[in-house]
Design an enzyme around this catalytic site. Structure first.
Site, PDB file in Angstrom:
ATOM      1  N   ASP A 171      43.747  45.633  32.454  1.00 54.57           N
ATOM      2  CA  ASP A 171      43.031  44.797  33.024  1.00 54.57           C
ATOM      3  C   ASP A 171      42.276  45.104  34.076  1.00 54.57           C
ATOM      4  O   ASP A 171      42.730  45.663  35.132  1.00 54.57           O
ATOM      5  CB  ASP A 171      44.194  43.723  33.700  1.00 54.57           C
ATOM      6  CG  ASP A 171      44.809  42.800  32.308  1.00 54.57           C
ATOM      7  OD1 ASP A 171      44.055  42.112  31.695  1.00 54.57           O
ATOM      8  OD2 ASP A 171      45.975  42.958  32.527  1.00 54.57           O
ATOM      9  N   ASP A 194      46.325  35.725  26.028  1.00 55.15           N
ATOM     10  CA  ASP A 194      46.796  36.675  27.377  1.00 55.15           C
ATOM     11  C   ASP A 194      47.195  35.830  28.347  1.00 55.15           C
ATOM     12  O   ASP A 194      46.485  35.028  28.875  1.00 55.15           O
ATOM     13  CB  ASP A 194      45.632  37.650  27.834  1.00 55.15           C
ATOM     14  CG  ASP A 194      45.665  38.448  28.710  1.00 55.15           C
ATOM     15  OD1 ASP A 194      46.916  38.595  29.164  1.00 55.15           O
ATOM     16  OD2 ASP A 194      44.723  39.010  29.124  1.00 55.15           O
TER      17      ASP A 194
END
Ligand code: DX5
Ligand code: ZN
Length: 218
Positions: free
Chosen positions: A33, A178
């Site tokens: 991320d 996600d």
């Protein structure tokens, strides 16, 4: 169901050991991320560059890079050296459809699979025209920016709609989801027709990575 483990919440101190354990526990991908402090408030770039370096030294598992950044091209250039399997960027980072298409081509020219992500409030129809050119759509099931949030139920409807569209058009684009995915929410994720589930805290905070990943995959 493939599992991509988000390493955002992994602490620096034990990180190498945790990456080893995740590989042993059969995660399918490492989900990276990348946040620039602009597209979202947090800035995780240095931490993620460091984690990619460590992972590349100890593992051959594929990297699934999720760019939550404004300047997509700059970050593609920065992460390409890790030879990732997938680089995903946000539809909302772009100011025109031409820009989206340019960035799709830029990632592909670097021999990396490309994903396009949408935030929870972006109408999914906006990305339909790009489906034939991309590897996956990353449906955000929380607002991007931090780990450990609860899944937003309306995003499951978005994923279902996208699944129906992809199937009816006979496309082979994958759907990844996600945010807030754990053993309590994985069934809803499966029912929505998701191919790849990203899970961070759901795995990292669990006692036994192997058991958790096994159950998430079923
Ligand atoms: C959110 C990130 C997610 C998130 C996943 O901005 O893209 O990958 O950290 O973590 P959990 O599973 O804890 O929501
Ligand atoms: Zn992510």
């Amino acid at each position: 169901m493939y599992i991509s483990t988000s390493i955002l919440s992994v602490e620096e101190a034990n990180s190498t050991k945790i990456f080893y354990n995740l590989e042993e526990a059969k995660t399918d991908y490492f989900h990276i991320d990348v946040m620039d402090g602009k597209f979202v408030e947090n800035d995780t770039n240095n931490k993620m560059l460091n984690y990619c370096n460590i992972i590349k030294q100890i593992s051959n598992l594929p990297l699934d890079i999720h760019l939550m950044v404004n300047d997509v091209k700059q970050f593609v250039e920065e992460y390409i050296k890790f030879e990732p399997d997938i680089i995903t960027f946000h539809y909302e980072s772009c100011s025109s459809d031409e820009e989206v298409m340019k960035l799709i081509n830029f990632v592909k020219e670097n021999n990396v699979k490309v994903g396009l992500s949408i935030k929870p409030n972006t109408p999914v129809e906006k990305i339909y025209k790009f489906l034939p050119y991309i590897y996956l759509v990353l449906v955000m099931t929380v607002e991007p920016g931090k780990g450990g949030q609860s899944l937003i139920p309306s995003t499951l409807e978005t994923a279902k709609k996208l699944r129906e569209h992809i199937d009816s058009e006979k496309l082979d684009t994958y759907i990844e989801a996600d945010g807030g995915i754990n053993l309590d929410t994985i069934n809803d994720i499966k029912n929505a027709g998701i191919d790849i589930a990203v899970s961070g805290n759901g795995i990292i905070k669990s006692e036994d990575y192997k058991e958790t990943i096994k159950k998430l995959k079923i």
